[in-house]
Design a protein around this motif. Structure first.
Motif, mmCIF file in Angstrom:
data_model
loop_
_atom_site.group_PDB
_atom_site.id
_atom_site.type_symbol
_atom_site.label_atom_id
_atom_site.label_comp_id
_atom_site.label_asym_id
_atom_site.label_seq_id
_atom_site.Cartn_x
_atom_site.Cartn_y
_atom_site.Cartn_z
ATOM 1 N N ILE A 636 66.797 6.361 39.341
ATOM 2 C CA ILE A 636 65.730 5.567 39.966
ATOM 3 C C ILE A 636 66.308 4.505 40.892
ATOM 4 C CG2 ILE A 636 63.783 4.038 39.519
ATOM 5 C CD1 ILE A 636 63.390 5.507 36.866
ATOM 6 N N ASP A 637 67.262 3.736 40.387
ATOM 7 C CA ASP A 637 67.815 2.670 41.229
ATOM 8 C C ASP A 637 68.643 3.226 42.374
ATOM 9 O OD1 ASP A 637 66.633 0.689 39.909
ATOM 10 O OD2 ASP A 637 68.400 -0.065 38.868
ATOM 11 N N TYR A 666 59.519 -10.578 54.723
ATOM 12 C CA TYR A 666 58.354 -10.351 53.883
ATOM 13 C C TYR A 666 57.140 -11.067 54.451
ATOM 14 C CZ TYR A 666 55.658 -10.064 49.586
ATOM 15 O OH TYR A 666 54.695 -9.810 48.658
ATOM 16 N N GLU B 137 49.596 -11.216 47.508
ATOM 17 C CA GLU B 137 50.945 -11.021 48.043
ATOM 18 C C GLU B 137 51.722 -12.329 48.102
ATOM 19 O OE1 GLU B 137 52.144 -8.256 48.225
ATOM 20 O OE2 GLU B 137 50.332 -7.046 48.109
ATOM 21 N N LEU B 140 53.766 -13.794 45.158
ATOM 22 C CA LEU B 140 55.099 -13.320 44.798
ATOM 23 C C LEU B 140 56.189 -14.135 45.478
ATOM 24 C CD1 LEU B 140 54.022 -9.653 44.970
ATOM 25 C CD2 LEU B 140 54.636 -10.919 42.919
ATOM 26 N N TYR B 144 59.657 -15.146 43.882
ATOM 27 C CA TYR B 144 60.868 -14.671 44.543
ATOM 28 C C TYR B 144 61.865 -15.818 44.712
ATOM 29 C CZ TYR B 144 63.541 -12.995 48.577
ATOM 30 O OH TYR B 144 64.521 -12.650 49.438
ATOM 31 N N TYR B 160 65.999 -9.424 45.500
ATOM 32 C CA TYR B 160 65.890 -8.426 46.561
ATOM 33 C C TYR B 160 65.156 -7.176 46.067
ATOM 34 C CZ TYR B 160 67.606 -4.027 48.281
ATOM 35 O OH TYR B 160 67.685 -2.736 48.652
ATOM 36 N N LYS B 161 65.509 -6.756 44.875
ATOM 37 C CA LYS B 161 64.872 -5.570 44.299
ATOM 38 C C LYS B 161 63.373 -5.818 44.114
ATOM 39 C CE LYS B 161 66.726 -2.467 40.752
ATOM 40 N NZ LYS B 161 67.478 -2.457 39.500
ATOM 41 N N PHE B 163 61.554 -7.855 45.737
ATOM 42 C CA PHE B 163 60.933 -7.872 47.050
ATOM 43 C C PHE B 163 60.684 -6.466 47.575
ATOM 44 C CE2 PHE B 163 62.447 -7.123 51.390
ATOM 45 C CZ PHE B 163 61.352 -7.552 52.107
ATOM 46 N N LEU B 164 61.710 -5.626 47.460
ATOM 47 C CA LEU B 164 61.637 -4.306 48.074
ATOM 48 C C LEU B 164 60.518 -3.466 47.467
ATOM 49 C CD1 LEU B 164 63.489 -3.053 50.247
ATOM 50 C CD2 LEU B 164 64.436 -1.673 48.420
ATOM 51 N N TYR B 165 60.442 -3.509 46.136
ATOM 52 C CA TYR B 165 59.408 -2.734 45.458
ATOM 53 C C TYR B 165 58.021 -3.184 45.897
ATOM 54 C CZ TYR B 165 61.844 0.044 41.900
ATOM 55 O OH TYR B 165 62.569 0.983 41.241
ATOM 56 N N THR B 166 57.825 -4.522 45.865
ATOM 57 C CA THR B 166 56.478 -5.012 46.122
ATOM 58 C C THR B 166 56.084 -4.827 47.571
ATOM 59 O OG1 THR B 166 57.563 -7.140 46.109
ATOM 60 C CG2 THR B 166 56.164 -6.636 44.263
ATOM 61 N N LEU B 167 57.039 -4.885 48.448
ATOM 62 C CA LEU B 167 56.747 -4.704 49.872
ATOM 63 C C LEU B 167 56.111 -3.340 50.116
ATOM 64 C CD1 LEU B 167 57.138 -5.722 52.824
ATOM 65 C CD2 LEU B 167 59.214 -4.356 52.848
ATOM 66 N N SER B 170 52.496 -3.214 49.007
ATOM 67 C CA SER B 170 51.507 -4.064 49.655
ATOM 68 C C SER B 170 51.132 -3.558 51.045
ATOM 69 C CB SER B 170 52.015 -5.494 49.713
ATOM 70 O OG SER B 170 53.110 -5.549 50.575
ATOM 71 N N PRO B 221 57.887 5.259 37.154
ATOM 72 C CA PRO B 221 59.288 4.861 37.266
ATOM 73 C C PRO B 221 59.518 3.726 38.270
ATOM 74 C CG PRO B 221 58.884 6.745 38.664
ATOM 75 C CD PRO B 221 57.550 6.288 38.161
ATOM 76 N N HIS B 223 59.553 0.640 37.571
ATOM 77 C CA HIS B 223 59.690 -0.534 36.711
ATOM 78 C C HIS B 223 61.053 -1.191 36.812
ATOM 79 C CE1 HIS B 223 61.662 2.722 34.635
ATOM 80 N NE2 HIS B 223 62.352 1.805 33.987
ATOM 81 N N THR B 224 61.998 -0.579 37.522
ATOM 82 C CA THR B 224 63.387 -1.040 37.353
ATOM 83 C C THR B 224 63.630 -2.436 37.925
ATOM 84 O OG1 THR B 224 64.139 0.029 39.373
ATOM 85 C CG2 THR B 224 64.288 1.303 37.350
#
Lengths: 684, 527
Positions: A636-637, A666, B137, B140, B144, B160-161, B163-167, B170, B221, B223-224
């Motif tokens: 996953i990562d 962002y 949005e 966060l 962050y 960073y992680k 941020f990336l997921y949520t971006l 959204s 998946p 969730h990481t």
């Protein structure tokens, strides 16, 4: 205020006071509060039981508080009192009160006594909530509550790794059963639209023969529900397959074993099946399963009981085996007999455990029977108490004259199993007879190893420590430490096998419960068998269980040899034990050597622990690591955020002058989006 | 009430506090922050006490036009009320947890927390789609920053992680929102909740919202980011992240996906079931092998959130109400657990489980609280954890016994990893001298633990307090979902057909109406 509220909530209150306020009120008041509360509960319980015995009381429900209301699911905290509950009330409060008292002596040297007494009272509260439940969810509350108390008490000596492991094992294995219980409750609600026990009992016959979808297949509705619920009962009552936690639970202090792992908590499964007996009787398949599981457990646990050396483990396997008897009775449609055995067993098994505790106390925490012997003359009162317990569990008695407690209850189960006429019933009967033989053998083996023969104490490390400490102390007074050392050492190898150790009889707080429970072990069967298991028992039970007059008639009609068979095997077991441990002490070693592999199989408890370890524990850990290292990190990562990061890193070389940091980008993305949205709406 | 714009006030108070914090030193900032959060707590209590249970669906409504059709539009229903209550309840505790732990740039730190409170309450009160989006949005960003500035050693990677997921989520959600506003001609959320979008469009809209909510939830998946974020965040950051931010995904499902796209929700229910089952089993097993306390609890959060999603997509009353209770309970319990970790982290500065042991000896009060929260986490009846889990799983059983079976294994695995954690940290011998020398809870820590403990027991013994405000709203949602609800797999058939016929004519028998759905019908047919 109805007395049942006091009976149930006094122990809770006492637990809170003793547990949270011990530092404020001190050690002795904490013990007084809990013990006093339990004796008060006990004193209030007996009149209720007697009023049901005399037939003057009616079932009633005392509401306490709304619990959950969600759509048409609606249940309350409420206390139900009927015949079945009344029996459990006296069993729980009596044994618990006596165990509280006993603990004054047994736990006297422990620094954490308030915590111990608080746990005991908390357990009693949860157990009382379980038996007074008017709906399945409150029963589940009590069910898990006793599980928590059991967990805390097994792990009471939390510095010991083995105690912690045993506590956790007990909780987790019980949860496996609870999975079944929970699914059973869900299914019950789906089918009946309620979790109220009386409503379910009333509606169950109407559902017989219907089918339900479960896991993609269609099954008989009542069979599915009953078996799911029974899985819960198997967990709590340590039936074959889910029994592995019970022997380990002996890591807890002995009073705990007597209260929780003999008299009360482990019988919760039997109680549940009896409480729901009208439901179980709508499914013949489920009843057959209950009988077979009970019979198999009864036999299996007895085999292990014959080989164990730890005095508490012998009694633990014996408990497991006796619970099997109760399920056999419940399975052949004789919940009256099941409850009767539960009732008598509570007294004599608590007695045996507390007696064993007294022996352990006298032998300075030594639990291995190989290092006992000849204790009869040193601790005579304990000996006689244990003797009463042994006579009760082996079912000593003469048909139609008098018998000890187990004689009435165990024999009635065997007769019911035979009289039921089903093949499951016969399986139960033969397993039960075989187990009765082994019960007699291991019970007398325990007595002979402990109380007869010559002392073998000098091989015990515990005893050696005790002697050493005592002498070291004595000589310290004389001011000759080195000399004392030698002296004590010399005594450790004395020729009479005592190592110079003098076992002491236990103090009064421990002897009094033994005496009272002895009375129960002698008389409980004789006094109460009429109410529980004779014709006309229906008047006593009043529809609180599915009491079958028909089966009672059939039980009286069984052949004479069936009635005498338990007596025969009881005598045989006694004789074998006498030959092997008194007349010819070398025999057991020769015999176990001759059947080597079989002996090791039984001694190692049929390798269940090893099997489960290999099947569940290790794979769970290994899978966890794989999912973590290979799954989350490796896949996953790697392809998710880290992959994207690499991509971003490459492209950011180009865009690096435009953006400086993730936060900015962002905010920028958000801003661009909003501007886009605004223009969209305005342009429209 | 009485014309006081209480919701705006609740948004304003932390904001003013934040500005004040920026200008104050460390000592003043924390006092200001505590005062602001306590004022909001009082306002929240006022809000609850004046909320009319069974009254109009939307209460305390305010609106003021801003420009071009966008409106400052607030209002709450029972669902929002509960989540606002959770937020204002946890915030003072977060400030308390930061009291001594934060030394660097404290003014900015507390300002971030207060801004986050404004934005979180904003999410739950917004009645305009774009207002919601901004709050959702923007909320966060402070998180962050909290991770990125006041976090642990690996904070940059974690933030960073995060941020990336949520971006990813959204962006898709914004596009979907724009399409919806265009289609329905309004950005008013209550209107949109009753609007019937074309079924084909629903599919795409649902997926776009799902992308955002699944990440926030977080669902396996995606969730990481959570374990890393939790591990790196300061204690209070973890508390609010687990306590409130994770609830935004669930709130999103219950406010948008389910009522706005009921058909698509039904269509995608199997996807939700699959991901949730995977989450329960996989993340529970992962939690079992963790050496880091925070990581363990983070993974357990993923498993608990999966119970929320199955409950929501059970389409029935028990499932929906259960999910809400799980969210509230998890907010309190996981918050409490992170706090419990924080208590010992503050003393020893390590999250490594093996560095502790035998804490029951030198920290008995701590051991007691930790035990209570552990038991709530494993769902012991009588604690908050049980009620929600029980209702959710009961709800999903009516839809699918397979899903119920797999998800209920969570009660076994949950007990295993939590008790294993407890055993290693609190039981055993004191093998590390520094851990053995740690003092028990101080007055500040008692003050944080007690409200949490009371809430856990209250919700477990008398959940009616929390079920009553949302009952009518959930009933409305259930009614809206009724037509779309897929048929459950456990239909009871009374008709005495032979078993062989039953398997052959499985489908037919179901059609012919031999099955019953409720108890009344069952009894009727049985007689």
């Amino acid at each position: 205020m109805h007395p049942i509220q006091l009976i149930v909530f006094l122990p809770l209150l006492a637990a809170l006071v003793a547990g949270l306020g011990a530092r404020l009120i001190g050690k002795v008041p904490a013990k007084l509060v809990t013990t006093g509360a339990l004796f008060a509960s006990c004193a209030l319980s007996w009149p209720i039981f007697l009023s049901f015995l005399s037939g003057s009381a009616e079932a009633s429900v005392v509401p306490v508080l709304q619990w959950v209301r969600s759509g048409n699911l609606d249940f309350q905290w409420a206390l139900r009192v009927d015949t079945l509950t009344a029996i459990m009330l006296v069993v729980i409060t009596s044994v618990s009160a006596l165990v509280h008292l006993y603990s004054w002596g047994y736990m006297d040297e422990d620094p954490d006594q308030p915590r111990f007494f608080a746990y005991l009272s908390l357990f009693t509260f949860a157990m009382l909530m379980l038996v007074t439940a008017d709906n399945l969810v409150q029963m589940f509350f009590g069910w898990e509550g006793v599980g928590l108390a059991s967990y805390l008490l097994i792990g009471f000596w939390f510095r010991k790794p083995s105690a912690n492991a045993a506590a956790m094992k007990a909780f987790v294995v019980n949860r496996v059963g609870d999975l079944g219980f929970m699914l059973g409750i869900f299914g019950t609600f789906l089918v009946f639209g309620t979790v109220s026990i009386p409503a379910i009992l009333a509606a169950a016959p109407g559902m017989a023969g219907s089918t339900i979808g479960f896991l993609g297949h269609r099954f008989d509705t009542m069979t599915v529900l009953c078996i799911l619920l029974f899985i819960g009962a198997m967990g709590k009552s340590a039936q074959l397959g889910l029994h592995t936690w019970l022997p380990d639970a002996m890591e807890g202090p002995t009073p705990v074993s007597a209260l929780i792992h003999a008299a009360t908590m482990v019988t919760a499964g039997v109680f549940m099946v009896c409480r729901l007996s009208p439901v179980f009787q709508t499914s013949e398949t489920a009843m057959t399963v209950v009988t077979y599981v009970g019979a198999a457990t009864c036999f299996f646990a007895a085999t292990i009981g014959t080989t164990q050396w730890d005095i508490k483990r012998v009694i633990a396997y014996s408990t497991c085996s006796q619970l099997g008897y109760m399920f056999v009775a419940a399975g052949v449609g004789a919940p009256g007999a099941a409850m009767f055995h539960l009732f008598t067993h509570a007294f004599f098994k608590a007695l045996l455990f507390l007696g064993a505790g007294s022996v352990i106390h006298a032998m300075h925490h030594e639990q291995d029977m190989r290092f006992y012997g000849g204790l009869r003359k040193h601790i005579p009162l304990t000996f006689w108490a244990m003797m009463m317990g042994t006579l009760a569990i082996t079912g000593v008695g003469i048909v139609d004259v008098f018998g000890f407690a187990g004689f009435y209850s165990k024999d009635s189960i065997l007769e019911a199993a035979y009289a039921s006429g089903t093949s499951a019933g016969h399986f139960g009967f033969w397993c039960g007879i075989t187990a009765a033989l082994m019960t007699s053998f291991y019970s007398w083996r325990l007595m002979f190893l402990t109380f007869w023969g010559k002392p073998r104490w000098d091989q015990s490390e515990h005893i050696q420590h005790a002697v050493h400490d005592a002498h070291g102390h004595d000589d310290h007074a004389h001011g000759h430490d080195d000399h004392g050392h030698d002296h004590g050492h010399g005594h450790g190898h004395s020729h009479d096998g005592t190592a110079g150790y003098h076992p002491h009889e236990s103090p009064l707080p421990m002897l009094l419960p033994l005496a009272l429970l002895s009375v129960g072990a002698v008389l409980a069967g004789y006094v109460f068998h009429h109410a529980f298991i004779s014709e006309g028992g229906g008047e006593f039970w009043k529809s609180s269980v599915a009491f079958s007059e028909h089966l009672i008639h059939a039980m009286h009609g069984v052949p004479e040899w069936v009635k005498w068979a338990p007596f025969g095997v009881m005598i045989t077991g006694l004789a074998v034990a006498y030959i092997a441990y008194i007349a010819n002490p070398g025999l057991p070693a020769v015999f176990s050597g001759a059947i080597g592999p079989l002996y090791r199989f039984v001694l190692n408890k049929w390798y269940f622990d090893e099997l489960y370890n290999a099947l569940f524990v290790k794979p769970a850990m290994a899978l966890g690591r794989v999912f973590w290292k290979q799954g989350d990190i490796g896949i996953i990562d790697r392809f998710g955020p880290n992959g994207a990061a690499a991509l971003v890193a490459r492209s950011s070389r180009i865009a690096v002058r435009l953006q400086s940091g993730y936060l900015n980008s962002y905010a920028l993305v958000m801003l661009v989006g909003l501007v886009g949205a605004v223009s969209w709406v305005i342009a429209k | 009430m009485n014309g006081v714009p209480i919701l705006s006030l609740m948004l304003l108070v932390p904001l003013v506090g934040a500005v004040a914090c920026l200008m104050a030193g460390r000592e003043q900032a924390r006092v200001i922050a505590l005062a602001a959060t306590l004022v909001d707590l009082v306002l929240g209590a006022f809000l609850w006490s004046h909320y009319q249970i069974g009254g109009p669906q939307w209460q305390f409504q305010e609106h003021a036009a801003i420009f071009a059709g966008f409106e400052w539009k607030l209002g709450i229903d029972g669902i929002a009320l509960l989540l606002i209550a959770l937020t204002v309840f946890l915030m003072p505790i977060c400030i308390g947890a930061s009291w001594n732990a934060i030394e660097k740039r404290a003014g900015e730190y507390y300002a971030n927390f207060l801004i986050m409170e404004t934005l979180m309450i904003g999410v739950f009160t917004a009645q305009d789609l774009f207002l919601f989006y901004i709050m959702f949005e923007a909320g966060l960003i402070p998180m962050y920053l909290i991770i990125g500035i006041w976090g642990g050693a690996d904070r940059i990677y974690a933030s960073y992680k995060f941020f990336l997921y949520t971006l990813l989520g959204s962006v898709l959600m914004l596009i979907a929102m724009m399409w919806m506003v265009n289609e329905a001609g309004t950005s008013d959320i209550p209107t949109l909740m009753a609007y019937s979008f074309p079924v084909k469009a629903q599919t795409w809209l649902w997926l776009a919202f799902f992308a955002s909510f699944a990440v926030k939830m977080p669902m396996w998946p995606t969730h990481t980011w959570l374990p890393d974020a939790h591990v790196q965040a300061p204690t209070a950051g973890s508390v609010i992240l687990a306590g409130v931010l994770l609830k935004m995904g669930g709130y999103g499902f219950i406010r948008f996906s389910l009522p706005m796209f009921p058909e698509a929700s039904a269509q995608f229910a199997p996807l939700i079931y699959g991901l949730s089952m995977a989450a329960v089993v996989i993340t529970s097993l992962i939690a079992l092998v963790q050496h880091d306390m925070k990581k363990l609890i983070a993974y357990s959060s993923v498993a608990h959130m999966a119970i929320v999603t199955v409950g929501l997509f059970a389409f029935n009353r028990q499932g929906l109400e259960g999910s809400m209770i799980v969210m509230l309970s998890h907010g309190i319990v996981s918050g409490a657990l992170f706090l419990a970790v924080g208590v010992i982290y503050d003393r020893l500065h390590t999250r490594e489980i093996d560095r502790y042991g035998g804490l029951a000896i030198n920290m008995p009060a701590y051991a007691l609280f930790f035990m209570l929260f552990t038991m709530a986490s494993v769902g012991l009846p009588g604690t908050s954890g049980f009620v929600g889990e029980f209702l959710s799983l009961m709800g999903i059983y009516a839809q699918s016994s397979w899903v119920a079976l797999v998800c209920t294994t969570g009660i076994i695995l949950g007990a295993a990893y939590m008790l294993y954690l407890y055993r290693r940290v609190v039981f055993g011998v004191q093998k590390n001298a520094d851990a053995a020398a740690m003092p028990d809870l101080d007055a500040r820590e008692w003050a944080m633990m007690i409200p949490l403990a009371v809430a856990v027991l209250w919700m477990g013994v008398y959940p009616e307090t929390f079920l009553a405000p949302m009952r009518k709203d959930i009933a409305g949602l259930e009614a809206r979902l009724a037509q779309a609800r897929p048929k459950g797999d456990a239909d009871v058939q009374i008709a005495a057909i032979s078993p062989a016929a039953a398997t052959h004519e499985h489908g037919d028998a179901m059609e012919h109406g031999a099955q019953v759905h409720g108890p009344e019908a069952a009894h009727g047919e049985a007689r």
